[in-house]
Write a protein that holds these residues in place. Structure first.
Motif, PDB file in Angstrom:
ATOM      1  N   PRO A 532       0.822  -1.218   0.000  1.00  0.00           N
ATOM      2  CA  PRO A 532       0.000   0.000   0.000  1.00  0.00           C
ATOM      3  C   PRO A 532       0.854   1.264   0.000  1.00  0.00           C
ATOM      4  CG  PRO A 532      -0.746  -1.548   1.693  1.00  0.00           C
ATOM      5  CD  PRO A 532       0.555  -2.060   1.182  1.00  0.00           C
ATOM      6  N   TYR A 533       2.118   1.130   0.402  1.00  0.00           N
ATOM      7  CA  TYR A 533       3.019   2.282   0.440  1.00  0.00           C
ATOM      8  C   TYR A 533       3.738   2.498  -0.886  1.00  0.00           C
ATOM      9  CZ  TYR A 533       2.287   1.694   5.454  1.00  0.00           C
ATOM     10  OH  TYR A 533       1.713   1.573   6.707  1.00  0.00           O
ATOM     11  N   SER A 534       3.506   1.629  -1.857  1.00  0.00           N
ATOM     12  CA  SER A 534       4.144   1.728  -3.172  1.00  0.00           C
ATOM     13  C   SER A 534       3.090   2.049  -4.225  1.00  0.00           C
ATOM     14  CB  SER A 534       4.833   0.399  -3.516  1.00  0.00           C
ATOM     15  OG  SER A 534       5.798   0.066  -2.540  1.00  0.00           O
ATOM     16  N   PRO A 535       3.508   2.441  -5.433  1.00  0.00           N
ATOM     17  CA  PRO A 535       2.527   2.672  -6.509  1.00  0.00           C
ATOM     18  C   PRO A 535       1.647   1.445  -6.706  1.00  0.00           C
ATOM     19  CG  PRO A 535       4.694   3.472  -7.152  1.00  0.00           C
ATOM     20  CD  PRO A 535       4.890   2.756  -5.850  1.00  0.00           C
ATOM     21  N   LYS A 536       0.370   1.663  -6.970  1.00  0.00           N
ATOM     22  CA  LYS A 536      -0.576   0.555  -7.050  1.00  0.00           C
ATOM     23  C   LYS A 536      -0.306  -0.325  -8.269  1.00  0.00           C
ATOM     24  CE  LYS A 536      -4.322   2.994  -9.462  1.00  0.00           C
ATOM     25  NZ  LYS A 536      -5.748   3.400  -9.385  1.00  0.00           N
ATOM     26  N   THR A 537      -0.689  -1.582  -8.128  1.00  0.00           N
ATOM     27  CA  THR A 537      -0.541  -2.558  -9.199  1.00  0.00           C
ATOM     28  C   THR A 537      -1.887  -3.233  -9.449  1.00  0.00           C
ATOM     29  OG1 THR A 537      -0.076  -4.468  -7.770  1.00  0.00           O
ATOM     30  CG2 THR A 537       1.786  -3.024  -8.339  1.00  0.00           C
ATOM     31  N   HIS A 538      -1.960  -4.052 -10.492  1.00  0.00           N
ATOM     32  CA  HIS A 538      -3.222  -4.733 -10.787  1.00  0.00           C
ATOM     33  C   HIS A 538      -3.532  -5.806  -9.753  1.00  0.00           C
ATOM     34  CE1 HIS A 538      -0.587  -7.843 -12.487  1.00  0.00           C
ATOM     35  NE2 HIS A 538      -1.641  -8.657 -12.498  1.00  0.00           N
ATOM     36  N   TRP A 539      -2.551  -6.170  -8.913  1.00  0.00           N
ATOM     37  CA  TRP A 539      -2.807  -7.144  -7.856  1.00  0.00           C
ATOM     38  C   TRP A 539      -3.548  -6.516  -6.665  1.00  0.00           C
ATOM     39  CZ3 TRP A 539       2.278  -7.585 -10.083  1.00  0.00           C
ATOM     40  CH2 TRP A 539       2.492  -8.775 -10.778  1.00  0.00           C
ATOM     41  N   SER A 540      -3.485  -5.181  -6.547  1.00  0.00           N
ATOM     42  CA  SER A 540      -4.065  -4.481  -5.401  1.00  0.00           C
ATOM     43  C   SER A 540      -3.543  -5.107  -4.105  1.00  0.00           C
ATOM     44  CB  SER A 540      -5.593  -4.527  -5.459  1.00  0.00           C
ATOM     45  OG  SER A 540      -6.070  -3.954  -6.658  1.00  0.00           O
ATOM     46  N   GLN A 541      -4.394  -5.189  -3.084  1.00  0.00           N
ATOM     47  CA  GLN A 541      -4.071  -5.920  -1.855  1.00  0.00           C
ATOM     48  C   GLN A 541      -5.249  -6.833  -1.526  1.00  0.00           C
ATOM     49  OE1 GLN A 541      -3.652  -2.197  -1.467  1.00  0.00           O
ATOM     50  NE2 GLN A 541      -1.631  -2.591  -2.385  1.00  0.00           N
ATOM     51  N   THR A 542      -5.028  -7.784  -0.631  1.00  0.00           N
ATOM     52  CA  THR A 542      -6.084  -8.721  -0.234  1.00  0.00           C
ATOM     53  C   THR A 542      -6.492  -8.391   1.195  1.00  0.00           C
ATOM     54  OG1 THR A 542      -5.052 -10.403  -1.640  1.00  0.00           O
ATOM     55  CG2 THR A 542      -6.767 -11.133  -0.114  1.00  0.00           C
ATOM     56  N   ILE A 543      -7.788  -8.108   1.379  1.00  0.00           N
ATOM     57  CA  ILE A 543      -8.287  -7.568   2.646  1.00  0.00           C
ATOM     58  C   ILE A 543      -9.147  -8.610   3.361  1.00  0.00           C
ATOM     59  CG2 ILE A 543      -9.686  -5.741   3.693  1.00  0.00           C
ATOM     60  CD1 ILE A 543      -9.014  -4.060   1.127  1.00  0.00           C
ATOM     61  N   PHE A 544      -8.841  -8.835   4.643  1.00  0.00           N
ATOM     62  CA  PHE A 544      -9.591  -9.773   5.478  1.00  0.00           C
ATOM     63  C   PHE A 544     -10.158  -9.004   6.672  1.00  0.00           C
ATOM     64  CE2 PHE A 544      -6.279 -12.050   3.274  1.00  0.00           C
ATOM     65  CZ  PHE A 544      -6.932 -13.172   2.768  1.00  0.00           C
ATOM     66  N   THR A 545     -11.480  -9.001   6.783  1.00  0.00           N
ATOM     67  CA  THR A 545     -12.155  -8.201   7.796  1.00  0.00           C
ATOM     68  C   THR A 545     -12.461  -9.032   9.045  1.00  0.00           C
ATOM     69  OG1 THR A 545     -13.175  -6.895   6.035  1.00  0.00           O
ATOM     70  CG2 THR A 545     -14.137  -6.704   8.228  1.00  0.00           C
ATOM     71  N   PHE A 546     -12.197  -8.460  10.222  1.00  0.00           N
ATOM     72  CA  PHE A 546     -12.528  -9.136  11.471  1.00  0.00           C
ATOM     73  C   PHE A 546     -14.040  -9.239  11.641  1.00  0.00           C
ATOM     74  CE2 PHE A 546      -8.420  -7.329  13.549  1.00  0.00           C
ATOM     75  CZ  PHE A 546      -7.668  -8.300  12.914  1.00  0.00           C
TER      76      PHE A 546
END
Length: 615
Positions: A532-546
């Protein structure tokens, strides 16, 4: 003579396999709880007296054959995993409530059918479920005669064209790996589903026939075994076809090539390390458009083997290589009597890398550089890394280079801004927060692929898992790792001013980095980051919600009291996470589990129920 020796060797392998099976000790897991037993008799006795489930009685009363019994076991396991009553389809809040509800079965049929009649339950719900291969009792075995020969089962298998084709492919994979490598575990595991099931069934007395040749019972049991393999084989084939055909979409390739972080990192690693690529033999696993193969050719590689399973994209990669003057092709324009000449260096092969030997005879361990853009969401989604490891074990030279050669998964906690709550609280001036709450409940079950703003990260980042692609084994793709999350130092400093500040952590976010390290890229090592601290990519990030947000604060400002840890009255000083990532029984998917524990300053702990995610 050679054929006789080959048949003798196959017989010895078959005998060795049977000996291994006889020496193994199964571990039988209860259908309803976590207890395990060393025999099916003890397991079924436990189920009868503790869970009011008389397996043998039900099988006898309902006149279930092996086929129906097999599906019943998978059906019950699937229901219990969801805390649902296998008989009444009632949903309970916990496994304890479900176990207290269990009672003897009655009126099982609905509309003349059993709930487990669906062919879906021919597929094992639990990987390596020993019970599926050993639930037939001694009385069943006494009712029938001598064992069906392995050849009879395989003969029946080959009568099914679709299964026979896949069986031959799977058997080839297994044979290759026995001789050369542990191989691609993901492909190997599914190949074993098709091949080994027949052998396990035969050796455990599941497939039995009469004394006089081709009896009706013998043929029926063979057909039941083939039916199971048919389901597994067809599913693998369908998933692979959908997966590779999805990469026939030019839009996907435009998105990947347009991802500057991705493409320019690979370009830099290939073009800016001339000592690595000059006159090298390169293999590109999953070449797509062939962009990495083109970079390798441009960098001076003497030969590039570009492997692509999608027929459409292999055709495009061939045309692109030819249009740019890099395609390896025969030139017949020489003088008569002279040897044919070849131009270009890129040889595109349309196949899965696990079947490459069928189309090109490449000497073992003859490749200098193995390159692939194999990463998926959460790094491991799509299970393509196993194919890269297969290529490494079969064709990469000792000491040969892999690009990239290192991969790391990172984890951090995120705050309220990383959720959709803020959006739904003010929609053109209207409060729609009720939708936000529903979305949060859904997010606690399903991972979200999205870009996380770095300002919404509330904890320090930490390493979850690191892979060294030069030495890792295929089974390391499934792992469990622990980590601890603490608030960012900046937030701690803010919370130390005036009154203590509570920060709410709503879940964790995963991302990855792959390294083109100085081990191989001596002139210019580089890193591809999806942080998230680098330029965005097509992979984005994977988010897991409590399931519920956890209150956190720094150790300096935490005021100890007897309140519930993780609430605003007793915020957690740190969050301990135990995360497991494993390849799913659903081909090319991931199963992810998350266990969260809040820890107070004085060491008291509070744990939340485990969360299971399917990616």
């Amino acid at each position: 003579e050679e054929e006789e020796e080959e048949e003798g060797e196959q017989g010895r392998l078959w005998d060795d396999w049977q000996s291994d099976e006889e020496d193994s000790s199964y571990d039988y897991l209860c259908l309803f709880c976590d207890l395990r037993y060393d025999s099916t008799e003890r397991l079924f006795e436990h189920c009868t007296y503790e869970h009011s489930f008389d397996f043998c009685g039900i099988i006898k009363d309902l006149v279930l054959d092996f086929y129906g019994s097999f599906k019943l076991i998978n059906y019950i396991r699937s229901q219990v995993a969801m805390n649902k009553c296998w008989r009444w389809d009632l949903l309970f809040k916990s496994i304890t409530d479900l176990q207290n509800h269990l009672h003897a079965a009655d009126n099982i049929k609905n509309d003349g059918k059993f709930p487990w009649d669906d062919e879906l339950y021919l597929k094992p719900f639990m990987i390596d479920d020993a019970l599926l291969y050993s639930f037939s009792n001694e009385e069943d075995e006494e009712d029938v005669g001598s064992a069906v020969a392995k050849e009879d089962i395989l003969s029946e298998l080959m009568n099914d064209g679709e299964v026979g084709e896949i069986y031959n492919s799977c058997h080839g994979i297994l044979d290759t790996e026995k001789l050369q490598t542990s191989g691609c575990l993901d492909i190997r595991r599914h190949a074993e589903d098709v091949v080994n099931f027949f052998e396990k069934s035969e050796s455990n007395g599941i497939c039995r026939g009469g004394d006089n040749g081709e009896s009706t019972q013998k043929r029926k049991d063979c057909q039941l075994t083939v039916s199971f393999a048919n389901v597994v084989a067809r599913e693998i084939k369908n998933v692979n076809e959908k997966y590779f055909s999805s990469y026939g979409s030019f839009g996907i390739h435009r998105e990947m090539i347009s991802d500057k972080v991705r493409t320019e990192t690979y370009r830099s690693a290939i073009l800016n390390n001339p000592s690595l690529l000059s006159q090298a033999t390169v293999m590109d696993v999953g070449c797509g458009t062939g962009i990495l193969s083109l970079f390798a050719a441009q960098a001076g590689a003497s030969r590039v083997i570009a492997v692509e399973a999608s027929l459409k994209m292999a055709s495009m990669a061939t045309r692109i290589a030819k249009d740019n003057g890099f395609l390896y092709e025969e030139n017949n324009k020489g003088e008569e009597g002279e040897a044919n000449h070849f131009s270009g260096v890129i040889d595109v092969v349309q196949t899965m890398v696990e079947e490459l030997d069928k189309f090109r005879k490449i000497p073992p361990h003859s490749v200098d550089v193995l390159v692939s853009e194999w990463m998926g969401y959460c790094l491991l989604y799509e299970s393509m890394l196993s194919s890269v490891l297969y290529a490494r074990d079969n064709w990469l030279k000792p000491g040969g280079a892999i690009l990239p050669d290192k991969a790391t998964i990172f984890v951090a906690g995120f705050g309220r801004g990383g959720t959709s709550l803020l959006f739904w609280e003010d929609v053109y001036g209207f409060n729609m927060s009720c939708i936000g709450k529903e979305v949060m409940e859904d997010a606690a079950c399903s991972p979200i692929i999205d870009v996380m703003d770095s300002k919404d990260i509330v904890t320090e980042s930490t390493v979850l898992q690191t892979f060294d692609l030069t030495t890792m084994k295929p089974d390391e793709l499934d792992f469990t790792s622990r980590c601890e999350l603490v608030l960012k130092p900046t937030l701690e400093e803010v919370s130390a001013v005036a009154e203590p500040t509570v920060c709410w952590c709503y879940g964790i976010v995963l991302w990855f980095e792959t390294g083109f390290t100085s081990r191989f890229c001596k002139e210019m090592p580089t890193i591809l980051s999806t942080s998230p601290y680098s330029p965005k990519t097509h992979w984005s990030q994977t988010i897991f919600t409590f399931q519920e947000p956890i209150a956190m604060t720094s150790a300096k400002s935490c005021t100890e009291n007897g309140g519930l840890i993780g609430t605003e009255w007793c915020p957690a000083a740190r969050i301990s996470s135990r995360i497991s990532i494993a390849r799913s029984s659903v081909h090319r998917s991931l199963d992810i589990s998350m266990e969260i524990t809040g820890i107070s300053l004085d060491g008291r702990r509070r744990s939340w129920p485990v969360q299971i995610f399917d990616l």
